[in-house]
Design a protein around this motif. Structure first.
Motif, mmCIF file in Angstrom:
data_model
loop_
_atom_site.group_PDB
_atom_site.id
_atom_site.type_symbol
_atom_site.label_atom_id
_atom_site.label_comp_id
_atom_site.label_asym_id
_atom_site.label_seq_id
_atom_site.Cartn_x
_atom_site.Cartn_y
_atom_site.Cartn_z
ATOM 1 N N MET A 74 12.507 6.454 -38.679
ATOM 2 C CA MET A 74 11.503 5.518 -38.466
ATOM 3 C C MET A 74 10.794 5.945 -36.959
ATOM 4 S SD MET A 74 11.243 3.515 -40.711
ATOM 5 C CE MET A 74 9.685 2.398 -40.007
ATOM 6 N N GLY A 75 9.630 6.156 -37.038
ATOM 7 C CA GLY A 75 9.067 6.812 -35.910
ATOM 8 C C GLY A 75 7.857 5.823 -35.201
ATOM 9 N N TRP A 76 7.503 5.867 -33.889
ATOM 10 C CA TRP A 76 6.361 5.333 -33.436
ATOM 11 C C TRP A 76 5.427 6.534 -32.733
ATOM 12 C CZ3 TRP A 76 4.684 0.535 -33.618
ATOM 13 C CH2 TRP A 76 5.512 -0.336 -34.086
ATOM 14 N N TYR A 77 4.236 6.634 -33.211
ATOM 15 C CA TYR A 77 3.383 7.592 -32.750
ATOM 16 C C TYR A 77 2.233 6.657 -32.042
ATOM 17 C CZ TYR A 77 5.664 10.760 -36.091
ATOM 18 O OH TYR A 77 6.508 11.524 -36.768
ATOM 19 N N ARG A 78 1.403 7.572 -31.263
ATOM 20 C CA ARG A 78 0.351 7.038 -30.689
ATOM 21 C C ARG A 78 -0.995 7.979 -30.961
ATOM 22 N NH1 ARG A 78 2.478 6.709 -24.451
ATOM 23 N NH2 ARG A 78 2.323 9.045 -23.879
ATOM 24 N N GLN A 79 -2.135 7.390 -30.753
ATOM 25 C CA GLN A 79 -3.228 8.440 -30.767
ATOM 26 C C GLN A 79 -4.308 7.497 -29.786
ATOM 27 O OE1 GLN A 79 -5.164 9.027 -34.474
ATOM 28 N NE2 GLN A 79 -6.267 10.940 -33.524
ATOM 29 N N ALA A 80 -4.595 8.426 -28.769
ATOM 30 C CA ALA A 80 -5.617 7.960 -27.673
ATOM 31 C C ALA A 80 -7.051 8.670 -28.075
ATOM 32 C CB ALA A 80 -5.221 8.617 -26.304
ATOM 33 N N PRO A 81 -8.114 8.118 -27.653
ATOM 34 C CA PRO A 81 -9.544 8.583 -28.124
ATOM 35 C C PRO A 81 -9.355 9.908 -27.705
ATOM 36 C CG PRO A 81 -9.630 6.254 -27.150
ATOM 37 C CD PRO A 81 -8.124 6.456 -26.916
ATOM 38 N N GLY A 82 -10.034 10.673 -28.737
ATOM 39 C CA GLY A 82 -10.221 11.968 -28.301
ATOM 40 C C GLY A 82 -9.078 13.127 -28.309
ATOM 41 N N LEU A 95 3.965 11.920 -31.469
ATOM 42 C CA LEU A 95 5.320 11.378 -31.509
ATOM 43 C C LEU A 95 5.411 10.691 -30.085
ATOM 44 C CD1 LEU A 95 7.744 10.203 -33.264
ATOM 45 C CD2 LEU A 95 8.872 12.396 -32.649
ATOM 46 N N VAL A 96 5.914 9.662 -30.237
ATOM 47 C CA VAL A 96 6.354 8.701 -28.806
ATOM 48 C C VAL A 96 8.027 8.745 -29.066
ATOM 49 C CG1 VAL A 96 6.432 6.753 -27.605
ATOM 50 C CG2 VAL A 96 4.428 7.529 -28.639
ATOM 51 N N ALA A 97 8.285 8.180 -30.022
ATOM 52 C CA ALA A 97 9.874 8.027 -30.302
ATOM 53 C C ALA A 97 10.239 7.759 -31.592
ATOM 54 C CB ALA A 97 10.530 6.863 -29.471
ATOM 55 N N ASP A 98 11.362 8.313 -32.106
ATOM 56 C CA ASP A 98 11.727 8.017 -33.392
ATOM 57 C C ASP A 98 13.482 7.779 -33.442
ATOM 58 O OD1 ASP A 98 11.933 11.367 -34.670
ATOM 59 O OD2 ASP A 98 13.120 10.524 -33.136
ATOM 60 N N ILE A 99 13.988 7.344 -34.776
ATOM 61 C CA ILE A 99 15.166 6.855 -34.657
ATOM 62 C C ILE A 99 15.799 7.083 -36.202
ATOM 63 C CG2 ILE A 99 14.391 4.343 -35.230
ATOM 64 C CD1 ILE A 99 17.182 3.620 -33.424
#
Length: 118
Positions: free
Chosen positions: A34-42, A47-51
């Protein structure tokens, strides 16, 4: 059909905290990484973190010491505790489930907005 549902995003001041949750409707949750990703404008999604299914976490450098990823296999839920938030953490955060063996099986949530004000 696998569904991932994120919650917990919102608006917080710099230095504040948020806890994101992602519930999964999937059999054998414990064999999904399982992972947490993020996307900022532009910007590209990152990937932020996974486990892993066994609970081994990994973080990007900017998240180390501030974010904690965890999972509850019984509840089929993954969490991201975010402390000491900074304006540069502002993004849409997505949850991802990837089968540990059949890597082509991967699923995304709809995303939750995190906004950190300065």
């Amino acid at each position: 059909q696998v569904q991932l549902v994120e919650s917990g995003g919102g608006l917080v001041q710099s230095g504040g905290s948020l806890r994101l949750s992602c519930g999964a409707s999937v059999s054998n949750f414990n064999i999904y990484n399982m992972g947490w990703y993020r996307q900022a404008p532009g910007k590209q999604r990152e990937l932020v973190a996974d486990i892993s299914g066994s609970g081994i976490p990994r973080y990007i450098d900017s998240a180390k010491g501030r974010f904690t990823i965890s999972r509850d296999n019984a509840l089929k839920t993954v969490y991201l505790q975010m402390n000491s938030l900074k304006p540069e953490d502002t993004a849409v955060y997505y949850c991802r489930a990837q089968h540990a063996i059949l890597s082509s099986l991967n699923y995304w949530g709809q995303g939750t907005q995190v906004t950190v004000s300065s």
